[in-house]
Motif scaffolding. Structure first.
Motif, PDB file in Angstrom:
ATOM      1  N   MET A  10       0.925  -1.229   0.019  1.00  0.00           N
ATOM      2  CA  MET A  10      -0.021   0.081  -0.029  1.00  0.00           C
ATOM      3  C   MET A  10       0.900   1.248  -0.039  1.00  0.00           C
ATOM      4  SD  MET A  10      -2.967   1.326   2.666  1.00  0.00           S
ATOM      5  CE  MET A  10      -2.281   0.836   4.021  1.00  0.00           C
ATOM      6  N   LYS A  11       0.428   2.101  -1.060  1.00  0.00           N
ATOM      7  CA  LYS A  11       1.437   3.466  -0.907  1.00  0.00           C
ATOM      8  C   LYS A  11       0.593   4.693  -0.489  1.00  0.00           C
ATOM      9  CE  LYS A  11       3.839   5.969  -4.109  1.00  0.00           C
ATOM     10  NZ  LYS A  11       4.943   6.241  -4.957  1.00  0.00           N
ATOM     11  N   ILE A  12       0.917   5.355   0.329  1.00  0.00           N
ATOM     12  CA  ILE A  12       0.184   6.758   0.756  1.00  0.00           C
ATOM     13  C   ILE A  12       0.655   7.718   0.075  1.00  0.00           C
ATOM     14  CG2 ILE A  12      -0.184   7.908   2.652  1.00  0.00           C
ATOM     15  CD1 ILE A  12       0.184   5.460   4.411  1.00  0.00           C
ATOM     16  N   ASP A  13      -0.359   8.488  -0.535  1.00  0.00           N
ATOM     17  CA  ASP A  13       0.056   9.688  -1.018  1.00  0.00           C
ATOM     18  C   ASP A  13       0.088  10.938   0.109  1.00  0.00           C
ATOM     19  OD1 ASP A  13       0.479  12.077  -2.817  1.00  0.00           O
ATOM     20  OD2 ASP A  13      -1.389  11.702  -3.540  1.00  0.00           O
ATOM     21  N   TRP A  14       1.236  11.039   0.642  1.00  0.00           N
ATOM     22  CA  TRP A  14       1.579  11.945   1.636  1.00  0.00           C
ATOM     23  C   TRP A  14       1.142  13.534   1.402  1.00  0.00           C
ATOM     24  CZ3 TRP A  14       1.733  10.191   6.244  1.00  0.00           C
ATOM     25  CH2 TRP A  14       2.288   8.720   6.440  1.00  0.00           C
ATOM     26  N   ALA A  68      -1.089  14.562  -0.839  1.00  0.00           N
ATOM     27  CA  ALA A  68      -2.586  14.709  -0.741  1.00  0.00           C
ATOM     28  C   ALA A  68      -3.265  14.632   0.959  1.00  0.00           C
ATOM     29  CB  ALA A  68      -3.345  13.554  -1.483  1.00  0.00           C
ATOM     30  N   LEU A  69      -2.765  13.745   1.629  1.00  0.00           N
ATOM     31  CA  LEU A  69      -3.177  13.756   3.009  1.00  0.00           C
ATOM     32  C   LEU A  69      -2.748  15.058   3.600  1.00  0.00           C
ATOM     33  CD1 LEU A  69      -4.157  11.708   5.165  1.00  0.00           C
ATOM     34  CD2 LEU A  69      -1.847  10.991   5.556  1.00  0.00           C
ATOM     35  N   GLY A  70      -1.349  15.543   3.412  1.00  0.00           N
ATOM     36  CA  GLY A  70      -1.214  16.951   3.849  1.00  0.00           C
ATOM     37  C   GLY A  70      -1.999  17.891   3.822  1.00  0.00           C
ATOM     38  N   SER A  71      -2.377  17.977   2.267  1.00  0.00           N
ATOM     39  CA  SER A  71      -3.342  19.006   1.772  1.00  0.00           C
ATOM     40  C   SER A  71      -4.746  18.655   2.440  1.00  0.00           C
ATOM     41  CB  SER A  71      -3.498  19.017   0.312  1.00  0.00           C
ATOM     42  OG  SER A  71      -4.383  19.660  -0.300  1.00  0.00           O
ATOM     43  N   VAL A  72      -5.083  17.588   2.425  1.00  0.00           N
ATOM     44  CA  VAL A  72      -6.688  17.455   3.171  1.00  0.00           C
ATOM     45  C   VAL A  72      -6.363  17.840   4.577  1.00  0.00           C
ATOM     46  CG1 VAL A  72      -7.955  15.600   3.984  1.00  0.00           C
ATOM     47  CG2 VAL A  72      -7.195  15.500   1.663  1.00  0.00           C
ATOM     48  N   PHE A  73      -5.300  17.541   5.371  1.00  0.00           N
ATOM     49  CA  PHE A  73      -5.168  17.963   6.596  1.00  0.00           C
ATOM     50  C   PHE A  73      -5.204  19.513   6.831  1.00  0.00           C
ATOM     51  CE2 PHE A  73      -2.320  19.257  10.037  1.00  0.00           C
ATOM     52  CZ  PHE A  73      -2.873  18.729  11.151  1.00  0.00           C
ATOM     53  N   GLY A  74      -4.319  20.115   5.933  1.00  0.00           N
ATOM     54  CA  GLY A  74      -4.184  21.489   5.976  1.00  0.00           C
ATOM     55  C   GLY A  74      -5.326  22.358   5.683  1.00  0.00           C
ATOM     56  N   VAL A  75      -6.299  21.852   4.853  1.00  0.00           N
ATOM     57  CA  VAL A  75      -7.499  22.564   4.437  1.00  0.00           C
ATOM     58  C   VAL A  75      -8.713  22.061   5.600  1.00  0.00           C
ATOM     59  CG1 VAL A  75      -9.395  22.172   2.868  1.00  0.00           C
ATOM     60  CG2 VAL A  75      -7.312  22.490   1.958  1.00  0.00           C
ATOM     61  N   SER A  76      -8.442  20.928   6.113  1.00  0.00           N
ATOM     62  CA  SER A  76      -9.455  20.840   7.188  1.00  0.00           C
ATOM     63  C   SER A  76      -9.088  21.649   8.482  1.00  0.00           C
ATOM     64  CB  SER A  76      -9.309  19.271   7.648  1.00  0.00           C
ATOM     65  OG  SER A  76      -9.632  18.392   6.462  1.00  0.00           O
ATOM     66  N   LEU A  77      -7.905  21.860   8.627  1.00  0.00           N
ATOM     67  CA  LEU A  77      -7.373  22.504   9.825  1.00  0.00           C
ATOM     68  C   LEU A  77      -8.062  24.166   9.707  1.00  0.00           C
ATOM     69  CD1 LEU A  77      -5.879  22.768  12.497  1.00  0.00           C
ATOM     70  CD2 LEU A  77      -3.814  23.231  11.073  1.00  0.00           C
ATOM     71  N   VAL A  78      -7.827  24.685   8.383  1.00  0.00           N
ATOM     72  CA  VAL A  78      -8.101  26.089   8.157  1.00  0.00           C
ATOM     73  C   VAL A  78      -9.324  26.108   8.303  1.00  0.00           C
ATOM     74  CG1 VAL A  78      -8.130  27.552   6.296  1.00  0.00           C
ATOM     75  CG2 VAL A  78      -6.013  26.552   6.921  1.00  0.00           C
ATOM     76  N   VAL A  79     -10.448  25.308   7.625  1.00  0.00           N
ATOM     77  CA  VAL A  79     -11.729  25.363   7.659  1.00  0.00           C
ATOM     78  C   VAL A  79     -12.432  25.260   9.044  1.00  0.00           C
ATOM     79  CG1 VAL A  79     -13.911  24.380   6.948  1.00  0.00           C
ATOM     80  CG2 VAL A  79     -11.915  24.753   5.308  1.00  0.00           C
ATOM     81  N   THR A  80     -11.806  24.444   9.963  1.00  0.00           N
ATOM     82  CA  THR A  80     -12.341  24.278  11.211  1.00  0.00           C
ATOM     83  C   THR A  80     -11.935  25.467  11.941  1.00  0.00           C
ATOM     84  OG1 THR A  80     -11.877  21.906  11.094  1.00  0.00           O
ATOM     85  CG2 THR A  80     -12.017  22.951  13.462  1.00  0.00           C
TER      86      THR A  80
END
Length: 75
Positions: free
Chosen positions: A1-5, A7-19
């Motif tokens: 399994m390969k993790i797209d880090w 994309a994961l960082g982008s989702v984390f950043g956007v979620s943090l800003v929106v929250t």
């Protein structure tokens, strides 16, 4: 399994800003309601109207953001 880090960082950043933005917006609504209450007890009848309108606008934007998030999940 390969993790797209990236994309994961982008989702984390956007979620943090929106929250943080939603919590800040809700806080502004609560502050607006407390200012409206202070203006009403101080005797300024018309001074309480802008605070109440601003508070309701903040709450409406919060509700719209939550509804849009639910829409994104469902669709």
């Amino acid at each position: 399994m390969k993790i797209d880090w990236a994309a994961l960082g982008s989702v984390f950043g956007v979620s943090l800003v929106v929250t943080v933005a939603l919590v800040g917006l809700f806080t502004l609504g609560i502050v607006g309601l407390s200012k409206q209450e202070q203006a009403r007890t101080a005797g300024g009848g018309t001074a309480a109207i802008p605070a109440r309108v601003g508070a309701y606008a903040c709450f409406a934007l919060c509700a719209a953001a939550v509804a849009y998030g639910i829409y994104l999940i469902v669709v």
